[in-house]
Each structure stands twice: as C-alpha cells, then as structure tokens.
Design a protein around this motif. Structure first.
Motif, PDB file in Angstrom:
ATOM      1  N   GLU A 232     -98.525   7.767  -1.531  1.00 50.04           N
ATOM      2  CA  GLU A 232     -97.129   8.158  -1.339  1.00 50.04           C
ATOM      3  C   GLU A 232     -96.698   7.946   0.122  1.00 50.04           C
ATOM      4  O   GLU A 232     -95.614   7.410   0.394  1.00 50.04           O
ATOM      5  CB  GLU A 232     -96.928   9.616  -1.746  1.00 50.04           C
ATOM      6  CG  GLU A 232     -95.500  10.102  -1.614  1.00 50.04           C
ATOM      7  CD  GLU A 232     -95.332  11.557  -2.037  1.00 50.04           C
ATOM      8  OE1 GLU A 232     -94.210  12.077  -1.949  1.00 50.04           O
ATOM      9  OE2 GLU A 232     -96.340  12.175  -2.456  1.00 50.04           O
ATOM     10  N   LEU A 233     -97.556   8.357   1.047  1.00 53.54           N
ATOM     11  CA  LEU A 233     -97.234   8.203   2.470  1.00 53.54           C
ATOM     12  C   LEU A 233     -97.218   6.728   2.866  1.00 53.54           C
ATOM     13  O   LEU A 233     -96.365   6.295   3.647  1.00 53.54           O
ATOM     14  CB  LEU A 233     -98.249   8.974   3.315  1.00 53.54           C
ATOM     15  CG  LEU A 233     -98.001   9.018   4.826  1.00 53.54           C
ATOM     16  CD1 LEU A 233     -96.610   9.547   5.128  1.00 53.54           C
ATOM     17  CD2 LEU A 233     -99.056   9.892   5.506  1.00 53.54           C
TER      18      LEU A 233
ATOM     19  N   GLU B  52     -96.490   4.142   0.939  1.00 53.11           N
ATOM     20  CA  GLU B  52     -95.264   3.538   0.412  1.00 53.11           C
ATOM     21  C   GLU B  52     -94.062   3.913   1.277  1.00 53.11           C
ATOM     22  O   GLU B  52     -93.172   3.084   1.510  1.00 53.11           O
ATOM     23  CB  GLU B  52     -95.046   3.984  -1.034  1.00 53.11           C
ATOM     24  CG  GLU B  52     -96.053   3.398  -2.018  1.00 53.11           C
ATOM     25  CD  GLU B  52     -95.853   3.902  -3.427  1.00 53.11           C
ATOM     26  OE1 GLU B  52     -95.117   4.901  -3.593  1.00 53.11           O
ATOM     27  OE2 GLU B  52     -96.431   3.319  -4.363  1.00 53.11           O
ATOM     28  N   GLN B  53     -94.064   5.145   1.750  1.00 53.33           N
ATOM     29  CA  GLN B  53     -92.991   5.566   2.654  1.00 53.33           C
ATOM     30  C   GLN B  53     -93.035   4.762   3.959  1.00 53.33           C
ATOM     31  O   GLN B  53     -91.992   4.340   4.474  1.00 53.33           O
ATOM     32  CB  GLN B  53     -93.127   7.058   2.950  1.00 53.33           C
ATOM     33  CG  GLN B  53     -92.077   7.599   3.905  1.00 53.33           C
ATOM     34  CD  GLN B  53     -92.280   9.080   4.184  1.00 53.33           C
ATOM     35  OE1 GLN B  53     -92.794   9.816   3.341  1.00 53.33           O
ATOM     36  NE2 GLN B  53     -91.898   9.513   5.373  1.00 53.33           N
ATOM     37  N   ASP B  54     -94.224   4.534   4.477  1.00 49.38           N
ATOM     38  CA  ASP B  54     -94.363   3.724   5.694  1.00 49.38           C
ATOM     39  C   ASP B  54     -93.782   2.328   5.499  1.00 49.38           C
ATOM     40  O   ASP B  54     -93.094   1.793   6.377  1.00 49.38           O
ATOM     41  CB  ASP B  54     -95.841   3.605   6.087  1.00 49.38           C
ATOM     42  CG  ASP B  54     -96.427   4.897   6.599  1.00 49.38           C
ATOM     43  OD1 ASP B  54     -95.662   5.747   7.090  1.00 49.38           O
ATOM     44  OD2 ASP B  54     -97.664   5.067   6.498  1.00 49.38           O
TER      45      ASP B  54
ATOM     46  N   ARG C  70     -91.503   1.372   3.339  1.00 42.58           N
ATOM     47  CA  ARG C  70     -90.038   1.419   3.226  1.00 42.58           C
ATOM     48  C   ARG C  70     -89.387   1.582   4.592  1.00 42.58           C
ATOM     49  O   ARG C  70     -88.380   0.942   4.897  1.00 42.58           O
ATOM     50  CB  ARG C  70     -89.621   2.570   2.310  1.00 42.58           C
ATOM     51  CG  ARG C  70     -89.925   2.332   0.835  1.00 42.58           C
ATOM     52  CD  ARG C  70     -89.205   3.347  -0.029  1.00 42.58           C
ATOM     53  NE  ARG C  70     -89.639   4.716   0.252  1.00 42.58           N
ATOM     54  CZ  ARG C  70     -90.635   5.316  -0.365  1.00 42.58           C
ATOM     55  NH1 ARG C  70     -91.334   4.676  -1.301  1.00 42.58           N
ATOM     56  NH2 ARG C  70     -90.962   6.558  -0.061  1.00 42.58           N
TER      57      ARG C  70
END
Length: 474
Positions: free
Chosen positions: A415-416, A418-420, A422
């Motif tokens: 999750e982290l 994927e956030q990075d 984006r």
C-alpha cells in the motif's frame, strides 16, 4: 618642581617671574592630564573591542574558527540521510541479484559462488539496517542521543553492504569478461528474451480467465502487469539490437551498456509475468483449501468457547467471518485468497490456527502477500521509499515463523509503495517515444534518471561501482 640637581629655591609670590612660573606650572599640569585622559579612553575602547571580538569568536561559524559547541545536524535531516542510504543499498542488492542470474546462467553456480557469498553478506547487513529502522520508526530508542546513534548505525550498515559489493565488482567483471565474450552474453540474454516473449500471450490469457472467474479484488495485485511486461520487453529488444550493432562496429563500451540495460528489463519482465502465473496457482490452491479451513476454524472456535469467556468478542467475530465466507462461496464468484486470509486472522485472534490446515492456509496467504509486494518494489524501485522497503524486509523476515503477521506487514508495504509511485510520478511518462519503453525502465530503476535519455544502466556492485557500465552519450 625642578629637573636639575640644585637645591630648590623658594619662588616669590609676586612679580613677573612668579606669574610666568605659575603659567608654566598650569600648562605642565594640563599637558599631563590630557595624555592620561587619552590613554584611559584608548584603554576603555580596547577593552570594549576585546569583549566584542571574544563574543564573536564564541558564536560565529565562519571558516577557520572552531566553535566549542558546533551546531548539531537536525534529526529530520539525519532521518532523510538514513532513508536515502537504505534505498540506495537495497537498489544495489536487487540489481546485483539480477545480473548475477545472467552470470550463473552462463558459467554455473560454482563459478559465481564467491559473488553470491558477497551478495548474501550485503543482504545480511541490509537486513540489520532495516531492522534498526523498523525499531526506530516504532519509537525505539526514545532518547535523542540514542536515536542519533541508531541512524548512524543504519548508514554504517548500508555503507558496509555497498562496500562488500563494490569490492567484488572487479572480479565479477573478470568472470563475465564482456569485452571478450560479448557474443555469448548476448545469446544468453536473447534466449531469455525469446522465452518471455513467447510466454506473454499465454500469461495475458491466464489473467483474462482469472478476471472472469474471480472478483476484481482477487486480481488487483497484478493489474497492468501484462502491459508493463511488454513495455519492459520493448525496451529490452531495442537495447539488444543496439548492443549487436555497437559490437559489430567495435564499440565495446556501448555494446556492454546496451546489454546491461536489456538484461535489467528482461529480469523485470520475467518478474511481472511470473507474478500473474503465481497468482493463478495461488487462487487455485486457495479455492481448494477454503472448505477445509472453514472446518478447521470451527474446531478452533469450539475449543476456544470451552476455554475462556474473555474471548467472547473474538468468538463472535470469528463466527461472523465464517458465516460470511460460506455465504460468499454459495453466492457466486469470490476471492478464495481473501477468504482464507480472513479465516486465518479470525482464528489467530483466538490464539490458534498455527498448525494443520489453518497453518497451511496462513503460509499460503502469507507468501501470496509477501511475494507480490516484493515484485512491486523490484519493478517500481525507482520511486519506492525506504518506509515501504522497511516493512517489506520485516514481512520477509516473518514469513518462516509467523506467516500471518508477515502477510499483514507485506500488505502495508504494498500500500505504501503504491502511494510512493502515485506521488512520485514518472518524469519520462508521456515524453519518450511510445515504443521506447524508457518510462518503465526509469520507474523500474533499470536506468538512473540522471540525464534526459534516462542515464546509465546499473550493474552488479555497490554505490561506487554500479554506474561503471554507463551508456556513452549519443
């Protein structure tokens, strides 16, 4: 007052002589007082100047003056430095592992063992650094001085990991001998490329089948992997062709750089396609395991019910989870991996489920969560931060001992990460030629984003040697 040796003579009180002497005496006194006053003023100014100079010397930071209390680097700055060291060391380890596979394919496991040993040592140093960072992020230690020491330990461990790889880079180059064995190395890379290109259509068909048999949540971890694999293969074929052309022209340095760029892309295409095939296998295995897991969970709930009343809320939750899973199984397509994951978590809260069918379910779901997270970090490492990598390292550490907890850490890591991605974006997206594959190569960390053309490809080695096979300017 006289200045000769004769006896003083009393002066008369009147007359011109007396007046003259009185005037002389007055002038002498004035002459004496003025210099004394000037000396006193100079002393005061000198003292004031000394105090000012002393004060400036104690506080100023100009070069050449050492303050007795130099300013300390702010803790957030040290944290960013430690995070950058973790990212760089992790990238070095992953790149070295990729190129080592090409060397092993050509020369065998025995020939590459010294370099594999150095890689294992670097991995141990990096794992220790990640463990320190995990504790640090959890607030341990608490004292600022100890926290500074912990950050220094992270940087030191990462530096040692890089040093081990840097030390072996010259010997590794001697083993590969690309200057003399370019044709053989190109054949190995082209063989892997052809095998992957042949698999791409079948893997995409597998993914299409999964999307019709399972809900979107079941295939979310590999969405877009087919397109990304083809993007990496486009990049690979471009640089394989350029490597051949450069070798024919006698431009060995260029040929080596293009070969390394192609090898990096081939490795990542393999990871992406394997991720889809592994998901298909995991979903099939999970679907076959769900009924037995439900039965095993019911037995655990029965034992927990007879054991302790304080587990009542957990028992109620577990009953609800099992009922929901049974309903999903009879209502149409469902995600068997997610169903297993929920069953395992519900039973873990009761203190059981570590053996038998539930233990197997925990291992299956844990590995399913950890491996895709690792794949994502590897193929997007140009944008993934130290935080996501730290959680992934902890998940990998827990896989063999507590797969349930490993899966939870892996999901947080994914999750982290994927956030990075984006937030980071890709500076080459939309600007490179549609068929170049440069965007994916930059995002995947195959090439360093240091120049408009993407920068040099990375090779086996640490921070000091990984750029040594850079592409010459075009």
């Amino acid at each position: 007052m006289t200045i000769n040796a004769e006896a003083p003579v009393a002066a008369a009180r009147g007359g011109p002589v007396a007046a003259e002497r009185e005037a002389e005496g007055s002038a002498s006194a004035t002459d004496l007082v003025l210099p004394l006053a000037a000396v006193g003023g100079v002393g005061i100014l000198a003292g004031y100047g000394y105090l000012r100079r002393t004060r400036r010397a104690r506080t100023r930071t100009t070069p050449g003056v050492i303050s007795p209390h130099p300013p300390m680097t702010p803790l957030p700055v040290l944290e960013r430095q430690a995070g950058a060291a973790l990212v760089q060391a992790d990238d070095c380890v992953r790149t070295s592992r990729d190129e080592l596979a090409f060397a092993e394919a050509r020369f065998g496991a025995e020939a590459v063992e010294p370099f594999a040993g150095a890689l294992r040592e670097a991995e141990r140093e990096l794992s220790a650094a990640f463990a320190i960072r995990l504790r640090y992020d959890g607030g341990v230690p608490e004292e600022e001085a100890a926290r500074r020491h912990a950050l220094a330990g992270i940087v030191g461990r990462c530096a040692e990991a890089g040093r081990r790889l840097d030390a072996e880079a010259p010997g590794f180059d001697q083993l590969r001998a690309l200057e003399r064995g370019m044709a053989e190395a190109q054949e190995v890379a082209e063989g892997r490329f052809r095998e992957l290109a042949g698999r791409t259509g079948a893997v995409e068909a597998t993914l299409a089948d999964l999307t019709t048999r399972y809900p979107a949540s079941a295939t979310a971890t590999v969405v877009g992997y087919g397109e990304q694999a083809k993007d990496r293969l486009v990049f690979a074929t471009t640089h394989l062709n350029q490597s051949r052309q450069a070798a024919d022209l006698g431009d060995t340095a260029r040929a080596i750089g293009d070969l390394r760029a192609a090898e990096g892309a081939i490795s990542q295409a393999d990871i992406l396609l394997n991720g889809i095939e592994r998901l298909a296998d995991s979903l099939t295995a999970a679907a076959g395991l769900v009924p037995a897991a439900l039965t095993g969970a019911e037995a655990e709930i029965a034992r927990a019910t007879a054991k302790a009343a304080e587990l009542r809320s957990h028992l109620t939750h577990a009953d609800t989870v099992l009922a929901t899973v049974r309903l999903e199984m009879t209502s149409g397509p469902y995600d068997p991996l997610d169903a297993l994951r929920r069953i395992v978590r519900a039973v873990r809260a009761l203190g059981g489920g570590r053996d038998g069918v539930l233990g197997a379910a925990a291992l299956l779901t844990g590995r399913h969560d950890v491996d895709p997270a690792d794949d994502f970090v590897t193929t997007h490492r140009g944008a993934v931060s130290a935080g996501a990598r730290t959680l992934l390292a902890e998940a990998q550490r827990l896989t063999g001992t507590d797969p349930g907890a490993a899966g939870e850490q892996a999901l947080k890591s994914r999750e982290l990460a994927e956030q990075d991605v984006r937030v980071h974006g890709n500076p080459h997206a939309g600007t490179d030629e549609p068929t170049s594959g440069m965007s994916g190569a930059v995002l995947g960390g195959i090439v360093l984003n240091e120049t408009p053309d993407g920068g040099p490809p990375l090779s086996f080695g640490g921070p000091e040697t990984r750029r040594r096979r850079g592409l010459p300017p075009t």
